[in-house]
Design a protein around this motif. Structure first.
Motif, PDB file in Angstrom:
ATOM      1  N   SER A   1      10.892  89.256  27.514  1.00  0.00           N
ATOM      2  CA  SER A   1       9.731  88.699  26.802  1.00  0.00           C
ATOM      3  C   SER A   1      10.171  87.688  25.744  1.00  0.00           C
ATOM      4  N   LEU A   2      11.050  86.802  26.143  1.00  0.00           N
ATOM      5  CA  LEU A   2      11.608  85.843  25.197  1.00  0.00           C
ATOM      6  C   LEU A   2      10.555  84.879  24.675  1.00  0.00           C
ATOM      7  N   LYS A   3      10.731  84.501  23.406  1.00  0.00           N
ATOM      8  CA  LYS A   3       9.814  83.598  22.724  1.00  0.00           C
ATOM      9  C   LYS A   3      10.567  82.351  22.291  1.00  0.00           C
ATOM     10  N   PRO A   4       9.871  81.249  22.096  1.00  0.00           N
ATOM     11  CA  PRO A   4      10.559  80.028  21.626  1.00  0.00           C
ATOM     12  C   PRO A   4      11.347  80.254  20.334  1.00  0.00           C
ATOM     13  N   GLU A   5      10.860  81.118  19.467  1.00  0.00           N
ATOM     14  CA  GLU A   5      11.572  81.371  18.210  1.00  0.00           C
ATOM     15  C   GLU A   5      12.853  82.180  18.401  1.00  0.00           C
ATOM     16  N   ASP A   6      13.117  82.659  19.605  1.00  0.00           N
ATOM     17  CA  ASP A   6      14.394  83.318  19.898  1.00  0.00           C
ATOM     18  C   ASP A   6      15.502  82.294  20.172  1.00  0.00           C
ATOM     19  N   THR A   7      15.148  81.036  20.250  1.00  0.00           N
ATOM     20  CA  THR A   7      16.131  79.987  20.518  1.00  0.00           C
ATOM     21  C   THR A   7      17.172  79.945  19.414  1.00  0.00           C
ATOM     22  N   ALA A   8      18.440  80.067  19.814  1.00  0.00           N
ATOM     23  CA  ALA A   8      19.539  80.111  18.846  1.00  0.00           C
ATOM     24  C   ALA A   8      20.858  80.206  19.598  1.00  0.00           C
TER      25      ALA A   8
END
Length: 126
Positions: free
Chosen positions: A84-91
């Motif tokens: 359930s990845l979200k754009p804010e998990d980008t790192a």
């Protein structure tokens, strides 16, 4: 010891990735592995850890229910399953090894870990 992450990449929102943290030079018996993320212009943040002695895993509330940590001592590898990845998990995601560690718990504090991988980029975008 050498710590190497793999498994990053580009995924759409709602998708999944499994990151691997492979350790060489040590046998994963008494250890702790921590996973950390660092996004641009943000501080490093812990996203979970596991203690080898008790197979105890800790996940912060920000990822609980979406991320899972598991270890395969025979393969000297720890995994971070991200769903359930979200754009804010980008790192950039890095794993780090605390060795030896005889405790039954683990820490999200980066300063507790001595051996770090180079990181793997995770990008969540449509």
């Amino acid at each position: 010891a050498q710590v190497v992450e793999s498994g990053g990449g580009l995924v759409e929102p709602g998708g999944s990735l499994r990151l691997s943290c492979a350790v060489s030079g040590f046998t994963l018996d008494y250890y702790a592995i921590g996973w950390f993320l660092q996004a641009p212009v943000q501080l490093r943040e812990g996203v979970g850890c596991i203690s080898g002695r008790a197979s105890f895993a800790h996940l912060p509330d920000s990822v609980k229910g979406r991320f899972t940590i598991s270890g395969d001592n025979a393969e000297n590898t720890v995994y971070l399953q991200m769903d359930s990845l979200k754009p804010e998990d980008t790192a950039v995601y890095s794993c780090a090894l605390r060795y030896p560690w005889y405790g039954y718990d683990c820490s999200d504090e980066a300063s507790e870990y001595s051996y770090w991988g180079q990181g793997t980029q995770v990008t969540v975008s449509s």
